[in-house]
Scaffold this active site. Structure first.
Site, PDB file in Angstrom:
ATOM      1  N   GLN A  97      -4.682  -1.381   9.615  1.00  0.00           N
ATOM      2  CA  GLN A  97      -4.648  -2.540   9.112  1.00  0.00           C
ATOM      3  C   GLN A  97      -4.939  -3.614  10.114  1.00  0.00           C
ATOM      4  O   GLN A  97      -4.737  -3.650  11.251  1.00  0.00           O
ATOM      5  CB  GLN A  97      -3.066  -2.910   8.961  1.00  0.00           C
ATOM      6  CG  GLN A  97      -2.774  -4.149   8.173  1.00  0.00           C
ATOM      7  CD  GLN A  97      -3.444  -4.212   6.703  1.00  0.00           C
ATOM      8  OE1 GLN A  97      -3.576  -3.568   6.068  1.00  0.00           O
ATOM      9  NE2 GLN A  97      -4.105  -5.509   6.412  1.00  0.00           N
ATOM     10  N   ASP A 127     -11.350   2.975   4.230  1.00  0.00           N
ATOM     11  CA  ASP A 127     -11.637   1.479   4.389  1.00  0.00           C
ATOM     12  C   ASP A 127     -13.147   1.562   4.349  1.00  0.00           C
ATOM     13  O   ASP A 127     -13.774   0.229   4.014  1.00  0.00           O
ATOM     14  CB  ASP A 127     -11.129   0.806   5.483  1.00  0.00           C
ATOM     15  CG  ASP A 127      -9.861  -0.148   5.143  1.00  0.00           C
ATOM     16  OD1 ASP A 127      -9.594  -0.378   4.080  1.00  0.00           O
ATOM     17  OD2 ASP A 127      -9.227  -0.414   6.037  1.00  0.00           O
ATOM     18  N   LYS A 145       0.935  -1.319   0.193  1.00  0.00           N
ATOM     19  CA  LYS A 145      -0.052  -0.173   0.026  1.00  0.00           C
ATOM     20  C   LYS A 145       0.829   1.127   0.022  1.00  0.00           C
ATOM     21  O   LYS A 145       0.583   2.376  -0.760  1.00  0.00           O
ATOM     22  CB  LYS A 145      -0.881   0.027   1.165  1.00  0.00           C
ATOM     23  CG  LYS A 145      -2.235  -0.867   1.099  1.00  0.00           C
ATOM     24  CD  LYS A 145      -2.803  -1.031   2.474  1.00  0.00           C
ATOM     25  CE  LYS A 145      -3.762  -2.327   2.320  1.00  0.00           C
ATOM     26  NZ  LYS A 145      -4.460  -2.668   3.585  1.00  0.00           N
TER      27      LYS A 145
END
Length: 297
Positions: free
Chosen positions: A98, A121, A54
């Site tokens: 994460q 997200d 990422k």
């Protein structure tokens, strides 16, 4: 019949190219550079790979990358304080924590501490509610990528019957909401659905996101249906090597379906590309600018 392969890798490359264009325009026209902050707690090997990827792609498309790696002993108070500081930082337009987090940390509390406008997200309860009521939201990356692939292949999805296998908050539920938003008739099924095979055989679109390797065989698929395989399952070969397979049996499903995503190379590449797209969208919204074309629903 041999199904058309929906090439997520190629589509994701095109989406990243659009991100590059939008980022360059934001910088040239407004002096703004989108920034993505990724927080990793602990040393989970898979998570480390994801975070590294990422960060690399964030820089490649011209955005700022802010990476925060914390030990697995990090207290909840310290993690929440970091998120609060990122919420207040005007250079950070997207925040991603994460998952999974170490067991002593409350994932729901942590995610819901993120500013919903920076929740790239799409997991914050406010974004879940906005998506569910058809309002402007930050959309979870994997379902967004699936929807983009479906729209690109079909054009209009209106009137099609979609069966989503899987009821997770990350994929199944938001996928169903997105398909409803495109006027599909949607059934959410799962591993305990009675006569799941018969239900799947009715579907024009099958999204398999249940996390069980090759659960869906070809004889479950309606001839000509589109199959989106979200599953990523690592299995061991006879020689001890490993490979990735999806939630559908690719070979038998490909023989029946009209279109299908491979694993790997299908939905996976779309997820990070959509994360980058969401960051540009969040940046544009934060600065009162028009929605970036082609990056969101």
């Amino acid at each position: 019949m041999t199904a058309h392969i929906l090439d997520g890798k190629a589509f994701a490359a095109n989406l990243r190219a659009k991100v590059v264009t939008h980022v360059a325009r934001l910088k040239a026209d407004h002096g703004i550079l989108p920034g993505l902050a990724v927080v990793l707690v602990g040393d989970d090997p898979a998570s480390q790979v994801y975070v590294r990827s990422k960060g690399k792609m964030t820089v490649e498309v011209g955005m700022q990358s802010f990476e925060h790696r914390l030990p697995d002993t990090t207290s909840e108070a310290d993690l929440l304080a970091l998120i609060a500081s990122l919420n207040a930082d005007p250079a950070v337009h997207g925040i991603l924590v994460q998952l999974p987090l170490p067991a002593h940390l409350n994932s729901d509390l942590v995610i819901n501490t993120i500013d919903p406008a920076k929740d790239v997200d799409g997991f914050h309860i406010s974004n879940v509610g906005l998506l569910g009521t058809g309002q402007k939201a930050m959309v979870p990356c994997t379902p967004l990528g699936c929807l983009m692939l479906l729209r690109d292949h079909h054009g209009s999805l209106s009137g099609k019957h979609a069966v989503v296998i899987g009821r997770s908050n990350i994929v199944g539920k938001p996928m169903a909401q997105l398909l409803l938003g495109d006027s599909c008739t949607v059934t959410i099924a799962h591993s305990r659905t009675a006569d799941l095979a018969a239900m799947v055989r009715q579907a024009d679109i099958v999204v398999a996101a249940v996390g069980r390797a090759q659960m869906v065989p070809g004889d479950w698929i309606k001839p000509g249906a589109t199959v989106i395989d979200v599953g990523i399952n690592r299995v061991t070969n006879d020689d001890g090597s490993t490979r990735l397979i999806g939630d559908v049996d690719f070979d038998s499903c490909r023989a029946v379906a009209g279109a299908i995503t491979p694993v790997p190379g299908g939905v996976g590449p779309m997820t990070i590309a959509c994360l980058l797209a969401n960051t540009v969208t969040a940046c544009s919204r934060a600065n009162g600018l028009a929605e970036p074309e082609g990056l969101t629903v």
